[in-house]
Motif scaffolding. Structure first.
Motif, PDB file in Angstrom:
ATOM      1  N   ARG A  75       0.180  18.671   2.039  1.00  0.00           N
ATOM      2  CA  ARG A  75       1.444  19.168   1.492  1.00  0.00           C
ATOM      3  C   ARG A  75       1.537  19.003  -0.019  1.00  0.00           C
ATOM      4  N   GLY A  76       0.596  18.238  -0.604  1.00  0.00           N
ATOM      5  CA  GLY A  76       0.588  18.037  -2.044  1.00  0.00           C
ATOM      6  C   GLY A  76       1.693  17.139  -2.550  1.00  0.00           C
ATOM      7  N   PHE A  77       2.188  16.242  -1.679  1.00  0.00           N
ATOM      8  CA  PHE A  77       3.288  15.368  -2.074  1.00  0.00           C
ATOM      9  C   PHE A  77       3.285  14.121  -1.213  1.00  0.00           C
ATOM     10  N   GLY A  78       3.581  12.976  -1.843  1.00  0.00           N
ATOM     11  CA  GLY A  78       3.736  11.733  -1.091  1.00  0.00           C
ATOM     12  C   GLY A  78       3.789  10.532  -2.007  1.00  0.00           C
ATOM     13  N   VAL A  79       4.331   9.444  -1.465  1.00  0.00           N
ATOM     14  CA  VAL A  79       4.431   8.189  -2.196  1.00  0.00           C
ATOM     15  C   VAL A  79       3.960   7.062  -1.277  1.00  0.00           C
ATOM     16  N   VAL A  80       3.089   6.220  -1.800  1.00  0.00           N
ATOM     17  CA  VAL A  80       2.610   5.045  -1.071  1.00  0.00           C
ATOM     18  C   VAL A  80       2.910   3.824  -1.926  1.00  0.00           C
ATOM     19  N   ILE A  81       3.605   2.852  -1.355  1.00  0.00           N
ATOM     20  CA  ILE A  81       3.923   1.617  -2.073  1.00  0.00           C
ATOM     21  C   ILE A  81       3.393   0.439  -1.270  1.00  0.00           C
ATOM     22  N   HIS A  82       2.485  -0.309  -1.877  1.00  0.00           N
ATOM     23  CA  HIS A  82       1.928  -1.510  -1.267  1.00  0.00           C
ATOM     24  C   HIS A  82       2.661  -2.721  -1.823  1.00  0.00           C
ATOM     25  N   VAL A  83       3.309  -3.489  -0.958  1.00  0.00           N
ATOM     26  CA  VAL A  83       3.963  -4.711  -1.404  1.00  0.00           C
ATOM     27  C   VAL A  83       2.929  -5.826  -1.429  1.00  0.00           C
ATOM     28  N   SER A  84       2.645  -6.298  -2.621  1.00  0.00           N
ATOM     29  CA  SER A  84       1.647  -7.336  -2.826  1.00  0.00           C
ATOM     30  C   SER A  84       2.352  -8.671  -3.074  1.00  0.00           C
ATOM     31  N   SER A  85       1.892  -9.444  -4.029  1.00  0.00           N
ATOM     32  CA  SER A  85       2.483 -10.741  -4.343  1.00  0.00           C
ATOM     33  C   SER A  85       1.929 -11.214  -5.671  1.00  0.00           C
ATOM     34  N   ILE A  86       2.730 -12.001  -6.395  1.00  0.00           N
ATOM     35  CA  ILE A  86       2.188 -12.604  -7.610  1.00  0.00           C
ATOM     36  C   ILE A  86       1.075 -13.595  -7.287  1.00  0.00           C
ATOM     37  N   GLN A  87       0.944 -13.963  -6.004  1.00  0.00           N
ATOM     38  CA  GLN A  87      -0.167 -14.842  -5.615  1.00  0.00           C
ATOM     39  C   GLN A  87      -1.526 -14.204  -5.878  1.00  0.00           C
ATOM     40  N   PRO A 109      -3.825  12.168   4.917  1.00  0.00           N
ATOM     41  CA  PRO A 109      -4.267  13.569   5.017  1.00  0.00           C
ATOM     42  C   PRO A 109      -3.114  14.567   5.095  1.00  0.00           C
ATOM     43  N   ASP A 110      -2.042  14.215   5.810  1.00  0.00           N
ATOM     44  CA  ASP A 110      -0.892  15.117   5.898  1.00  0.00           C
ATOM     45  C   ASP A 110      -0.187  15.221   4.547  1.00  0.00           C
ATOM     46  N   MET A 111      -0.067  14.097   3.827  1.00  0.00           N
ATOM     47  CA  MET A 111       0.523  14.137   2.491  1.00  0.00           C
ATOM     48  C   MET A 111      -0.304  15.024   1.561  1.00  0.00           C
ATOM     49  N   ILE A 112      -1.602  14.867   1.615  1.00  0.00           N
ATOM     50  CA  ILE A 112      -2.497  15.638   0.750  1.00  0.00           C
ATOM     51  C   ILE A 112      -2.383  17.126   1.066  1.00  0.00           C
TER      52      ILE A 112
END
Length: 260
Positions: free
Chosen positions: A128-140, A123-126
């Motif tokens: 401000r209209g800016f933000g990056v979210v990176i989810h570290v997943s897996s080839i599994q 909500p705070d990113m929204i």
């Protein structure tokens, strides 16, 4: 053309930042001038200077609440949110050994922390209209090993679907959401696993490492990835240099996945 990543004014939360890939991300971010808050169950004494730390178990909802509150209190919000924490302690033996508790444990560690922290901090990113979210997943998520990673792989596949849907929702609001999917990474835990295999089979480290790579179907580069290599990819994706990238999954596995 300069390749300055222009991250110096950013604030970041990195989960699982005391070891492995998470630690490498913390070090990469701080080297680019990012103000970092990281979290794990237990603090280490040798975190980079200036890094904020909050002890929390983010497999629990109250742990996520504690971390989100610290991010707002210590940093005033975050511009970059990197979910690294994850893993599996499920026993080998296929579906039959995965009881209700094991399934819930895998989801609580590999899916729900991302959902809960995103929900608290987006909500705070929204606004401000800016933000990056990176989810570290897996080839599994694409290549589960049925004897040992069914529940873990399923949780990561759920994370992939969630991440893709979230990217579509918040992209028009200025928020980029991506996944990074490592293969086998040479972390402390991976080295311990190889040493254990070596002791069980009565072979040296290199032979045990090769047997593990063979169990994955081989790694084209002939070696696991280094944590710093994964961190470099994450740092680039978090930067304005990757400003047109969202909704994508970046595989970094040395060529393990045999399909497109």
């Amino acid at each position: 053309m300069s390749f300055d990543l222009d991250l110096g004014n950013c604030r970041a939360l990195v989960t699982g930042g005391t070891k492995g890939v998470g630690r490498a991300v913390v070090e990469a971010f701080t080297s680019h001038g990012v103000r970092v808050l990281t979290t794990a169950r237990h603090e280490l004494d040798d975190l980079p200077a200036g890094v904020n730390f909050i002890a929390a178990d983010i497999s629990l909802s109250e742990g996520c609440e504690r971390v989100a509150e610290a991010a707002l209190r210590l940093l005033g919000g975050v511009d970059i949110l990197v979910h690294v924490a994850g893993g599996s302690s499920a026993p080998a033996g296929g579906f039959a050994v995965l009881d209700e508790q094991e399934w819930q444990r895998e989801m609580n560690l590999n899916l729900f922390p991302a959902v809960r922290l995103d929900r608290a901090l987006l909500p705070d990113m929204i606004a401000r209209g800016f933000g990056v979210v990176i989810h570290v997943s897996s080839i599994q998520a694409r290549m589960p090993l049925p004897n040992a990673t069914t529940a873990y792989a399923s949780a990561k596949a759920a994370l992939a679907a969630y991440s893709k849907s979230l990217s579509k929702e918040v992209g028009p609001k200025g928020i980029r959401v991506m996944r990074v999917s490592p293969g086998w990474v040479k972390t402390e835990a991976a080295i311990a696993l190889v040493n254990r295999i070596a002791a069980e089979k009565g072979v040296d480290f290199d032979a045990a490492q090769q047997s593990l790579m063979d169990s994955l179907g081989g790694i084209a580069l002939g070696r696991p990835s280094e944590p710093e290599e994964v961190a470099d990819l994450i740092t680039f994706l978090a930067s304005p240099r990757a400003g047109a990238i969202t909704g994508a999954d970046y595989v970094i596995d040395g060529g393990t996945l045999p399909t497109v």
